[in-house]
Scaffold this active site. Structure first.
Site, PDB file in Angstrom:
ATOM      1  N   PHE A   1      24.521   8.285  54.587  1.00 48.10           N
ATOM      2  CA  PHE A   1      24.614   6.862  54.305  1.00 48.10           C
ATOM      3  C   PHE A   1      24.946   6.737  52.799  1.00 48.10           C
ATOM      4  O   PHE A   1      25.141   5.303  52.326  1.00 48.10           O
ATOM      5  CB  PHE A   1      23.766   5.306  55.170  1.00 48.10           C
ATOM      6  CG  PHE A   1      22.413   5.045  54.308  1.00 48.10           C
ATOM      7  CD1 PHE A   1      21.220   6.254  54.166  1.00 48.10           C
ATOM      8  CD2 PHE A   1      22.516   4.538  52.906  1.00 48.10           C
ATOM      9  CE1 PHE A   1      20.280   5.793  53.505  1.00 48.10           C
ATOM     10  CE2 PHE A   1      21.353   3.790  52.490  1.00 48.10           C
ATOM     11  CZ  PHE A   1      19.823   5.148  52.943  1.00 48.10           C
ATOM     12  N   LYS A   2      23.759   7.119  52.189  1.00 43.17           N
ATOM     13  CA  LYS A   2      24.485   7.026  50.744  1.00 43.17           C
ATOM     14  C   LYS A   2      25.522   6.924  49.660  1.00 43.17           C
ATOM     15  O   LYS A   2      25.617   5.947  49.171  1.00 43.17           O
ATOM     16  CB  LYS A   2      23.469   8.111  49.735  1.00 43.17           C
ATOM     17  CG  LYS A   2      21.648   7.790  50.223  1.00 43.17           C
ATOM     18  CD  LYS A   2      21.333   8.427  49.370  1.00 43.17           C
ATOM     19  CE  LYS A   2      19.359   8.504  49.244  1.00 43.17           C
ATOM     20  NZ  LYS A   2      19.045   8.244  50.762  1.00 43.17           N
ATOM     21  N   ASP A   3      26.554   7.728  50.693  1.00 41.23           N
ATOM     22  CA  ASP A   3      27.758   7.313  50.443  1.00 41.23           C
ATOM     23  C   ASP A   3      28.490   6.071  50.757  1.00 41.23           C
ATOM     24  O   ASP A   3      29.564   5.762  49.841  1.00 41.23           O
ATOM     25  CB  ASP A   3      28.799   8.674  51.249  1.00 41.23           C
ATOM     26  CG  ASP A   3      28.730   9.987  51.451  1.00 41.23           C
ATOM     27  OD1 ASP A   3      28.530  10.207  50.341  1.00 41.23           O
ATOM     28  OD2 ASP A   3      28.608  10.888  52.002  1.00 41.23           O
TER      29      ASP A   3
ATOM     30  N   LEU B   1      27.258   4.654  47.368  1.00 38.51           N
ATOM     31  CA  LEU B   1      27.974   5.663  45.700  1.00 38.51           C
ATOM     32  C   LEU B   1      29.381   5.345  46.000  1.00 38.51           C
ATOM     33  O   LEU B   1      29.498   5.847  44.647  1.00 38.51           O
ATOM     34  CB  LEU B   1      26.859   6.711  46.137  1.00 38.51           C
ATOM     35  CG  LEU B   1      25.513   6.800  45.707  1.00 38.51           C
ATOM     36  CD1 LEU B   1      24.339   8.211  46.175  1.00 38.51           C
ATOM     37  CD2 LEU B   1      25.852   6.626  43.846  1.00 38.51           C
TER      38      LEU B   1
END
Ligand SMILES: *Cc1c(COP(=O)(O)O)cnc(C)c1O
Length: 472
Positions: free
Chosen positions: A111-113, A116
Protein backbone atom coordinates in the site's frame (compact mmCIF):
# COMPACT_ATOMS: atom_id res chain seq x y z
CA UNK A 1 -4.18 25.91 4.28
CA UNK A 2 -1.54 26.09 7.00
CA UNK A 3 0.14 23.33 8.99
CA UNK A 4 1.05 23.42 12.68
CA UNK A 5 3.26 21.14 14.75
CA UNK A 6 1.76 18.73 17.29
CA UNK A 7 4.26 20.14 19.80
CA UNK A 8 3.26 23.74 19.23
CA UNK A 9 6.74 25.27 18.90
CA UNK A 10 7.68 25.03 15.21
CA UNK A 11 7.00 27.50 12.40
CA UNK A 12 3.55 27.32 10.77
CA UNK A 13 4.06 26.11 7.19
CA UNK A 14 2.18 25.93 3.91
CA UNK A 15 1.71 22.54 2.20
CA UNK A 16 4.86 22.65 0.07
CA UNK A 17 7.10 23.60 2.99
CA UNK A 18 5.55 20.93 5.24
CA UNK A 19 6.14 18.45 2.40
CA UNK A 20 9.85 19.20 2.22
CA UNK A 21 10.30 19.53 6.00
CA UNK A 22 8.86 16.14 7.00
CA UNK A 23 9.39 16.29 10.76
CA UNK A 24 8.72 19.65 12.43
CA UNK A 25 11.69 21.44 13.98
CA UNK A 26 10.36 21.02 17.53
CA UNK A 27 10.28 17.24 17.05
CA UNK A 28 6.53 17.23 16.40
CA UNK A 29 4.50 16.22 13.37
CA UNK A 30 2.67 18.58 11.02
CA UNK A 31 -1.14 18.57 11.03
CA UNK A 32 -3.60 21.00 9.39
CA UNK A 33 -4.42 24.06 11.46
CA UNK A 34 -8.07 23.30 10.74
CA UNK A 35 -9.71 20.51 8.77
CA UNK A 36 -11.32 21.27 5.42
CA UNK A 37 -14.88 19.89 5.30
CA UNK A 38 -16.58 18.12 2.42
CA UNK A 39 -20.40 18.34 2.43
CA UNK A 40 -22.52 15.29 1.48
CA UNK A 41 -23.05 16.80 -1.96
CA UNK A 42 -19.27 17.07 -2.48
CA UNK A 43 -18.89 13.36 -1.71
CA UNK A 44 -21.77 12.40 -3.97
CA UNK A 45 -20.12 14.30 -6.81
CA UNK A 46 -17.01 12.13 -6.38
CA UNK A 47 -18.83 8.82 -6.80
CA UNK A 48 -17.58 6.84 -9.77
CA UNK A 49 -14.70 9.18 -10.59
CA UNK A 50 -11.54 7.55 -11.95
CA UNK A 51 -9.19 6.97 -9.02
CA UNK A 52 -6.65 9.66 -9.92
CA UNK A 53 -9.40 12.28 -10.23
CA UNK A 54 -10.75 11.32 -6.84
CA UNK A 55 -7.26 11.76 -5.38
CA UNK A 56 -6.91 15.23 -6.88
CA UNK A 57 -10.33 16.30 -5.49
CA UNK A 58 -9.59 15.02 -2.00
CA UNK A 59 -6.12 16.55 -1.85
CA UNK A 60 -6.98 19.93 -3.36
CA UNK A 61 -8.06 21.74 -0.17
CA UNK A 62 -5.01 20.38 1.70
CA UNK A 63 -2.64 21.74 -0.93
CA UNK A 64 -4.26 25.18 -0.85
CA UNK A 65 -2.55 27.46 -3.33
CA UNK A 66 0.81 25.66 -3.12
CA UNK A 67 0.31 23.73 -6.38
CA UNK A 68 -2.12 24.73 -9.14
CA UNK A 69 -5.10 22.49 -9.89
CA UNK A 70 -4.08 21.35 -13.36
CA UNK A 71 -0.60 20.33 -12.17
CA UNK A 72 -2.03 18.46 -9.20
CA UNK A 73 -4.39 16.55 -11.49
CA UNK A 74 -1.50 15.69 -13.81
CA UNK A 75 0.72 14.47 -10.97
CA UNK A 76 -2.09 12.31 -9.56
CA UNK A 77 -2.78 10.85 -12.98
CA UNK A 78 0.89 9.95 -13.48
CA UNK A 79 1.17 8.50 -9.96
CA UNK A 80 -1.54 5.87 -10.45
CA UNK A 81 -1.09 5.20 -14.18
CA UNK A 82 1.47 2.50 -13.38
CA UNK A 83 -0.83 0.44 -11.17
CA UNK A 84 -1.65 -3.03 -12.43
CA UNK A 85 -5.41 -3.08 -11.82
CA UNK A 86 -7.86 -0.86 -13.66
CA UNK A 87 -9.75 -0.12 -10.45
CA UNK A 88 -6.41 0.80 -8.77
CA UNK A 89 -7.83 -0.19 -5.34
CA UNK A 90 -10.34 -2.99 -6.09
CA UNK A 91 -12.87 -4.14 -3.48
CA UNK A 92 -13.82 -7.79 -2.99
CA UNK A 93 -16.74 -8.93 -0.91
CA UNK A 94 -15.85 -11.64 1.63
CA UNK A 95 -19.12 -12.02 3.50
CA UNK A 96 -22.38 -10.20 4.19
CA UNK A 97 -20.76 -7.08 5.61
CA UNK A 98 -17.04 -7.55 5.15
CA UNK A 99 -14.94 -6.41 2.19
CA UNK A 100 -11.29 -6.61 1.28
CA UNK A 101 -9.67 -3.61 -0.41
CA UNK A 102 -6.58 -4.64 -2.38
CA UNK A 103 -3.91 -1.98 -2.02
CA UNK A 104 -1.10 -4.00 -3.57
CA UNK A 105 -1.38 -3.38 -7.31
CA UNK A 106 1.32 -0.70 -7.35
CA UNK A 107 4.92 -1.17 -8.54
CA UNK A 108 6.27 -2.63 -5.26
CA UNK A 109 3.14 -4.61 -4.27
CA UNK A 110 2.35 -2.82 -0.99
CA UNK A 111 0.00 0.00 0.00
CA UNK A 112 2.95 2.35 0.49
CA UNK A 113 3.01 2.87 -3.28
CA UNK A 114 -0.29 4.81 -3.02
CA UNK A 115 1.36 7.60 -1.06
CA UNK A 116 4.92 7.37 -2.32
CA UNK A 117 4.16 7.33 -6.04
CA UNK A 118 2.48 10.70 -5.53
CA UNK A 119 5.00 11.98 -2.98
CA UNK A 120 8.00 11.48 -5.30
CA UNK A 121 6.25 13.53 -7.96
CA UNK A 122 5.17 16.25 -5.51
CA UNK A 123 8.75 16.56 -4.26
CA UNK A 124 10.14 16.78 -7.76
CA UNK A 125 7.58 19.37 -8.80
CA UNK A 126 8.11 21.62 -5.78
CA UNK A 127 11.91 21.37 -6.01
CA UNK A 128 11.92 22.11 -9.74
CA UNK A 129 9.71 25.17 -9.21
CA UNK A 130 12.25 26.44 -6.67
CA UNK A 131 15.27 25.50 -8.75
CA UNK A 132 16.64 23.34 -5.95
CA UNK A 133 17.62 19.72 -5.44
CA UNK A 134 17.13 17.30 -2.52
CA UNK A 135 18.89 14.18 -1.33
CA UNK A 136 16.61 11.58 0.20
CA UNK A 137 18.27 9.28 2.71
CA UNK A 138 16.43 6.47 4.45
CA UNK A 139 16.88 3.19 6.28
CA UNK A 140 14.68 0.20 5.57
CA UNK A 141 14.06 -3.24 6.95
CA UNK A 142 12.09 -4.13 3.83
CA UNK A 143 8.93 -2.62 2.34
CA UNK A 144 9.50 1.11 2.66
CA UNK A 145 12.82 1.06 0.84
CA UNK A 146 11.55 -0.36 -2.41
CA UNK A 147 8.46 1.87 -2.44
CA UNK A 148 10.61 4.98 -1.83
CA UNK A 149 13.13 3.97 -4.50
CA UNK A 150 10.41 3.35 -7.09
CA UNK A 151 8.91 6.72 -6.20
CA UNK A 152 12.17 8.64 -6.58
CA UNK A 153 13.83 6.87 -9.51
CA UNK A 154 14.63 9.03 -12.53
CA UNK A 155 13.33 12.23 -10.89
CA UNK A 156 15.48 15.19 -11.95
CA UNK A 157 15.56 17.01 -8.63
CA UNK A 158 16.13 14.03 -6.33
CA UNK A 159 18.84 11.57 -5.41
CA UNK A 160 17.95 8.69 -3.14
CA UNK A 161 20.30 6.71 -0.88
CA UNK A 162 18.67 3.73 0.83
CA UNK A 163 20.43 1.84 3.63
CA UNK A 164 19.49 -1.74 4.49
CA UNK A 165 21.11 -4.23 6.89
CA UNK A 166 23.34 -6.56 4.86
CA UNK A 167 21.93 -10.09 4.70
CA UNK A 168 18.91 -9.26 6.86
CA UNK A 169 16.20 -8.42 4.36
CA UNK A 170 14.41 -11.08 2.34
CA UNK A 171 15.69 -11.78 -1.17
CA UNK A 172 12.51 -10.46 -2.80
CA UNK A 173 12.69 -7.28 -0.74
CA UNK A 174 16.40 -6.76 -1.49
CA UNK A 175 15.96 -7.37 -5.19
CA UNK A 176 13.03 -4.97 -5.40
CA UNK A 177 15.53 -2.29 -4.34
CA UNK A 178 18.82 -3.35 -5.89
CA UNK A 179 17.52 -4.15 -9.36
CA UNK A 180 16.32 -0.59 -9.93
CA UNK A 181 18.90 0.73 -12.37
CA UNK A 182 18.74 4.51 -12.34
CA UNK A 183 21.50 7.09 -12.03
CA UNK A 184 19.84 8.76 -9.02
CA UNK A 185 19.24 5.54 -7.02
CA UNK A 186 21.90 4.29 -4.59
CA UNK A 187 21.48 1.16 -2.52
CA UNK A 188 23.80 0.68 0.43
CA UNK A 189 24.04 -2.59 2.35
CA UNK A 190 25.42 -1.88 5.83
CA UNK A 191 27.32 -4.39 7.93
CA UNK A 192 24.94 -4.15 10.86
CA UNK A 193 21.31 -4.31 11.98
CA UNK A 194 18.31 -2.21 10.94
CA UNK A 195 18.83 -0.12 14.10
CA UNK A 196 22.45 0.56 13.02
CA UNK A 197 21.11 1.78 9.66
CA UNK A 198 18.64 4.05 11.41
CA UNK A 199 21.38 5.43 13.65
CA UNK A 200 23.50 6.22 10.59
CA UNK A 201 20.58 8.11 9.04
CA UNK A 202 20.04 10.04 12.27
CA UNK A 203 23.77 10.80 12.34
CA UNK A 204 23.56 12.25 8.82
CA UNK A 205 20.56 14.41 9.73
CA UNK A 206 22.36 15.69 12.83
CA UNK A 207 25.34 16.81 10.73
CA UNK A 208 23.96 20.24 9.85
CA UNK A 209 26.71 21.22 7.42
CA UNK A 210 26.20 18.01 5.46
CA UNK A 211 22.44 18.34 5.72
CA UNK A 212 22.44 21.81 4.19
CA UNK A 213 25.01 20.99 1.53
CA UNK A 214 23.07 18.12 -0.02
CA UNK A 215 19.55 19.31 0.91
CA UNK A 216 18.86 16.25 3.04
CA UNK A 217 15.24 15.16 3.20
CA UNK A 218 13.13 12.12 4.10
CA UNK A 219 10.02 10.47 2.74
CA UNK A 220 9.15 8.45 5.86
CA UNK A 221 5.64 7.86 7.08
CA UNK A 222 5.45 10.96 9.26
CA UNK A 223 5.38 13.13 6.11
CA UNK A 224 2.02 14.88 6.01
CA UNK A 225 1.67 14.43 2.24
CA UNK A 226 1.71 10.65 2.68
CA UNK A 227 -1.20 10.85 5.10
CA UNK A 228 -3.22 13.01 2.71
CA UNK A 229 -2.62 10.79 -0.31
CA UNK A 230 -3.97 7.80 1.61
CA UNK A 231 -7.26 9.51 2.47
CA UNK A 232 -8.36 8.94 -1.12
CA UNK A 233 -8.68 5.14 -0.96
CA UNK A 234 -10.82 5.40 2.16
CA UNK A 235 -13.12 7.77 0.29
CA UNK A 236 -13.07 5.46 -2.74
CA UNK A 237 -14.19 2.46 -0.65
CA UNK A 238 -16.76 4.37 1.41
CA UNK A 239 -18.38 5.89 -1.67
CA UNK A 240 -18.57 2.46 -3.31
CA UNK A 241 -20.40 1.09 -0.24
CA UNK A 242 -22.98 3.84 0.07
CA UNK A 243 -21.34 6.89 1.67
CA UNK A 244 -22.19 9.64 2.36
CA UNK A 245 -25.66 8.21 3.15
CA UNK A 246 -24.32 5.07 4.76
CA UNK A 247 -21.49 4.91 7.30
CA UNK A 248 -18.61 2.44 6.98
CA UNK A 249 -15.86 0.95 9.14
CA UNK A 250 -12.28 0.01 8.29
CA UNK A 251 -9.90 -2.62 9.63
CA UNK A 252 -6.23 -1.75 9.22
CA UNK A 253 -3.09 -3.77 9.99
CA UNK A 254 -1.06 -1.18 11.83
CA UNK A 255 2.58 -0.41 12.59
CA UNK A 256 3.45 3.27 12.51
CA UNK A 257 -0.22 4.31 12.61
CA UNK A 258 0.13 6.20 9.31
CA UNK A 259 -2.39 4.22 7.30
CA UNK A 260 -5.17 4.12 9.90
CA UNK A 261 -4.58 7.79 10.77
CA UNK A 262 -5.50 8.60 7.16
CA UNK A 263 -8.90 6.97 7.83
CA UNK A 264 -9.21 9.19 10.90
CA UNK A 265 -8.41 12.18 8.68
CA UNK A 266 -11.07 11.04 6.18
CA UNK A 267 -13.60 11.16 9.01
CA UNK A 268 -12.34 14.58 10.08
CA UNK A 269 -13.12 16.00 6.63
CA UNK A 270 -16.66 14.63 6.66
CA UNK A 271 -16.60 11.02 5.45
CA UNK A 272 -19.00 8.94 7.60
CA UNK A 273 -16.44 6.57 9.19
CA UNK A 274 -18.01 5.01 12.30
CA UNK A 275 -15.41 2.44 13.33
CA UNK A 276 -11.66 2.00 12.98
CA UNK A 277 -10.25 -1.40 13.84
CA UNK A 278 -6.53 -1.57 14.50
CA UNK A 279 -4.80 -4.93 14.01
CA UNK A 280 -1.43 -5.57 15.68
CA UNK A 281 1.02 -8.45 15.69
CA UNK A 282 2.91 -9.43 18.87
CA UNK A 283 4.35 -5.91 18.90
CA UNK A 284 1.04 -4.75 20.27
CA UNK A 285 1.70 -1.35 21.87
CA UNK A 286 -1.33 0.11 20.04
CA UNK A 287 -3.74 -2.67 20.95
CA UNK A 288 -2.71 -2.31 24.58
CA UNK A 289 -3.16 1.45 24.27
CA UNK A 290 -6.72 1.17 23.01
CA UNK A 291 -7.48 -1.29 25.80
CA UNK A 292 -5.86 0.53 28.71
CA UNK A 293 -5.08 4.12 27.71
CA UNK A 294 -1.41 3.49 28.41
CA UNK A 295 1.30 3.52 25.77
CA UNK A 296 4.20 1.48 27.05
CA UNK A 297 7.25 0.62 24.96
CA UNK A 298 8.28 -3.04 24.87
CA UNK A 299 11.09 -4.74 22.96
CA UNK A 300 10.57 -5.44 19.27
CA UNK A 301 9.88 -9.09 18.46
CA UNK A 302 10.44 -10.23 14.85
CA UNK A 303 7.19 -11.63 13.39
CA UNK A 304 5.75 -12.90 10.10
CA UNK A 305 4.48 -9.35 9.49
CA UNK A 306 7.80 -7.44 9.61
CA UNK A 307 6.38 -4.12 8.42
CA UNK A 308 4.48 -3.94 11.70
CA UNK A 309 7.43 -4.86 13.93
CA UNK A 310 7.42 -1.46 15.57
CA UNK A 311 7.18 -0.41 19.20
CA UNK A 312 6.87 3.35 18.87
CA UNK A 313 4.13 4.28 16.40
CA UNK A 314 5.21 7.75 15.34
CA UNK A 315 1.93 8.80 13.76
CA UNK A 316 -0.03 8.03 16.93
CA UNK A 317 1.21 11.45 18.06
CA UNK A 318 -1.24 13.00 15.59
CA UNK A 319 -4.16 11.26 17.31
CA UNK A 320 -2.78 12.17 20.75
CA UNK A 321 -2.70 15.82 19.64
CA UNK A 322 -6.47 15.76 19.26
CA UNK A 323 -6.93 13.79 22.49
CA UNK A 324 -4.93 16.55 24.22
CA UNK A 325 -7.36 19.08 22.68
CA UNK A 326 -4.66 20.31 20.27
CA UNK A 327 -2.59 21.69 23.14
CA UNK A 328 0.96 21.43 21.74
CA UNK A 329 2.69 22.33 24.99
CA UNK A 330 0.78 19.69 26.96
CA UNK A 331 1.51 17.05 24.34
CA UNK A 332 5.20 18.03 24.16
CA UNK A 333 5.43 17.48 27.93
CA UNK A 334 3.66 14.12 27.65
CA UNK A 335 6.00 13.04 24.83
CA UNK A 336 9.08 14.02 26.86
CA UNK A 337 7.79 11.78 29.64
CA UNK A 338 7.18 9.00 27.14
CA UNK A 339 10.78 9.23 25.87
CA UNK A 340 12.16 9.30 29.40
CA UNK A 341 10.04 6.57 31.07
CA UNK A 342 8.84 4.53 28.09
CA UNK A 343 5.25 5.06 29.15
CA UNK A 344 2.43 7.54 28.63
CA UNK A 345 -0.99 7.29 30.25
CA UNK A 346 -3.68 9.45 28.67
CA UNK A 347 -6.21 8.87 31.45
CA UNK A 348 -9.76 7.57 31.54
CA UNK A 349 -11.54 10.45 29.78
CA UNK A 350 -9.23 10.52 26.73
CA UNK A 351 -9.30 6.73 26.47
CA UNK A 352 -13.08 6.82 26.46
CA UNK A 353 -13.05 9.36 23.62
CA UNK A 354 -10.59 7.30 21.59
CA UNK A 355 -12.73 4.21 22.07
CA UNK A 356 -15.81 5.83 20.61
CA UNK A 357 -14.07 5.36 17.23
CA UNK A 358 -11.24 2.85 17.65
CA UNK A 359 -11.20 -0.84 18.52
CA UNK A 360 -8.15 -3.10 18.42
CA UNK A 361 -7.07 -6.72 18.37
CA UNK A 362 -3.73 -8.53 18.40
CA UNK A 363 -2.63 -11.74 16.65
CA UNK A 364 0.54 -13.75 17.16
CA UNK A 365 2.26 -15.64 14.34
CA UNK A 366 0.44 -18.93 14.93
CA UNK A 367 -2.93 -17.16 14.80
CA UNK A 368 -1.84 -15.25 11.70
CA UNK A 369 -1.01 -18.46 9.84
CA UNK A 370 -4.29 -20.00 10.95
CA UNK A 371 -6.19 -17.00 9.57
CA UNK A 372 -4.41 -17.21 6.20
CA UNK A 373 -5.33 -20.91 5.98
CA UNK A 374 -8.94 -20.39 7.09
CA UNK A 375 -9.51 -17.44 4.73
CA UNK A 376 -8.16 -19.43 1.80
CA UNK A 377 -10.43 -22.35 2.66
CA UNK A 378 -13.55 -20.25 3.26
CA UNK A 379 -13.31 -17.59 0.52
CA UNK A 380 -10.48 -18.67 -1.78
CA UNK A 381 -8.58 -15.46 -1.04
CA UNK A 382 -4.86 -15.75 -0.31
CA UNK A 383 -3.87 -12.90 1.98
CA UNK A 384 -0.41 -11.85 3.15
CA UNK A 385 0.37 -11.97 6.91
CA UNK A 386 -0.21 -8.21 7.42
CA UNK A 387 -3.57 -8.28 5.68
CA UNK A 388 -4.54 -11.41 7.62
CA UNK A 389 -4.11 -9.51 10.87
CA UNK A 390 -6.42 -6.70 9.81
CA UNK A 391 -8.98 -9.13 8.53
CA UNK A 392 -8.96 -11.22 11.70
CA UNK A 393 -9.20 -8.07 13.82
CA UNK A 394 -12.31 -7.10 11.85
CA UNK A 395 -13.88 -10.46 12.62
CA UNK A 396 -12.93 -10.40 16.29
CA UNK A 397 -13.99 -6.99 17.56
CA UNK A 398 -17.54 -6.17 18.46
CA UNK A 399 -19.18 -4.21 15.67
CA UNK A 400 -22.68 -3.17 14.62
CA UNK A 401 -24.09 -5.99 12.51
CA UNK A 402 -25.26 -3.77 9.67
CA UNK A 403 -22.07 -1.67 9.39
CA UNK A 404 -20.10 -2.51 6.25
CA UNK A 405 -16.44 -3.00 7.17
CA UNK A 406 -13.54 -2.84 4.74
CA UNK A 407 -10.37 -4.73 5.68
CA UNK A 408 -7.25 -3.39 3.98
CA UNK A 409 -5.00 -5.82 2.09
CA UNK A 410 -1.73 -3.93 2.48
CA UNK A 411 0.66 -6.28 0.65
CA UNK A 412 0.54 -8.84 -2.13
CA UNK A 413 0.88 -12.38 -0.75
CA UNK A 414 3.86 -13.03 -3.06
CA UNK A 415 5.86 -10.50 -1.05
CA UNK A 416 5.80 -12.93 1.89
CA UNK A 417 5.97 -16.34 0.20
CA UNK A 418 7.51 -18.21 3.17
CA UNK A 419 4.77 -17.23 5.59
CA UNK A 420 2.04 -17.99 3.05
CA UNK A 421 3.60 -21.35 2.22
CA UNK A 422 3.80 -22.21 5.92
CA UNK A 423 0.06 -21.50 6.17
CA UNK A 424 -1.38 -23.07 3.01
CA UNK A 425 1.38 -25.30 1.67
CA UNK A 426 2.05 -23.44 -1.57
CA UNK A 427 3.90 -20.33 -2.68
CA UNK A 428 1.93 -17.52 -4.30
CA UNK A 429 3.33 -16.45 -7.69
CA UNK A 430 4.79 -13.00 -8.27
CA UNK A 431 2.65 -10.85 -10.60
CA UNK A 432 3.80 -10.60 -14.22
CA UNK A 433 5.66 -7.32 -13.76
CA UNK A 434 8.04 -8.94 -11.27
CA UNK A 435 8.24 -12.41 -12.72
CA UNK A 436 11.88 -12.02 -13.81
CA UNK A 437 12.92 -10.34 -10.53
CA UNK A 438 15.21 -13.18 -9.52
CA UNK A 439 17.09 -12.99 -12.83
CA UNK A 440 17.63 -9.21 -12.91
CA UNK A 441 21.03 -7.66 -12.34
CA UNK A 442 21.60 -6.12 -8.91
CA UNK A 443 23.39 -2.90 -8.06
CA UNK A 444 24.34 -2.25 -4.44
CA UNK A 445 27.27 -0.88 -2.46
CA UNK A 446 28.41 -2.76 0.63
CA UNK A 447 29.74 -0.45 3.37
CA UNK A 448 30.84 -0.83 6.98
CA UNK A 449 28.74 0.55 9.84
CA UNK A 450 30.73 3.80 9.87
CA UNK A 451 29.15 7.24 9.67
CA UNK A 452 32.19 8.98 8.11
CA UNK A 453 32.46 6.41 5.33
CA UNK A 454 28.73 6.55 4.54
CA UNK A 455 28.82 10.35 4.51
CA UNK A 456 31.79 10.41 2.10
CA UNK A 457 30.07 7.88 -0.14
CA UNK A 458 26.99 10.08 -0.37
CA UNK A 459 28.96 13.30 -0.85
CA UNK A 460 30.83 11.75 -3.76
CA UNK A 461 27.56 10.92 -5.54
CA UNK A 462 24.93 13.42 -4.44
CA UNK A 463 23.97 16.67 -6.07
CA UNK A 464 24.22 19.82 -3.99
CA UNK A 465 21.12 21.75 -3.07
CA UNK A 466 21.83 24.32 -5.77
CA UNK A 467 21.93 21.59 -8.42
CA UNK A 468 25.74 21.47 -8.78
CA UNK A 469 27.77 18.38 -8.05
CA UNK A 470 29.02 18.13 -4.47
CA UNK A 471 32.14 16.23 -5.47
CA UNK A 472 35.00 18.07 -7.25
C1 LIG B 1 4.00 -0.35 6.32
C2 LIG B 1 3.06 -1.51 6.34
C3 LIG B 1 2.06 -1.66 7.32
C4 LIG B 1 1.91 -0.70 8.48
O1 LIG B 1 1.41 0.54 8.07
P1 LIG B 1 1.49 1.80 9.06
O2 LIG B 1 1.07 2.97 8.24
O3 LIG B 1 2.95 1.89 9.46
O4 LIG B 1 0.61 1.54 10.21
C5 LIG B 1 1.18 -2.72 7.20
N1 LIG B 1 1.30 -3.62 6.20
C6 LIG B 1 2.26 -3.52 5.25
C7 LIG B 1 2.33 -4.56 4.20
C8 LIG B 1 3.18 -2.46 5.28
O5 LIG B 1 4.13 -2.37 4.33
Amino acid sequence: MQYISTRGAAPVLAFDDALLAGLARDGGLYVPQSWPRFAPGDWRAMRGLPYAELVARVIRPFVGGAIDEATLAQLAHAAYAGFDHRAVAPLKQLDANLWLMELFHGPTLAFKDFALQLLGRLFDHVLAARGTHATIVGATSGDTGSAAIEACRDRDCLDIFMLHPHGRVSEVQRRQMTTVVSANVHNIAIDGSFDDCQDLVKGLFNDHAFRDRVGLSAVNSINWARIVAQIAYYAHAALALGAPERPVGFAVPTGNFGNVYSAYAARAIGLPVDLLIVGSNSNDILTRFFQSGEMRIGTVTPTLSPSMDIQVSSNAERLLFDLYDRDGAALAAAMRGFRADGRLDVGEARLKRARTLFAAARLDDAETKAVIAEECRATGEIVDPHSAIGLAAARRVERPRDLPVVALATAHPAKFPDAVEAAIGRRPALPARLQDLMAREERCMHLPNDLAIVREFILARATARDGKRTAA
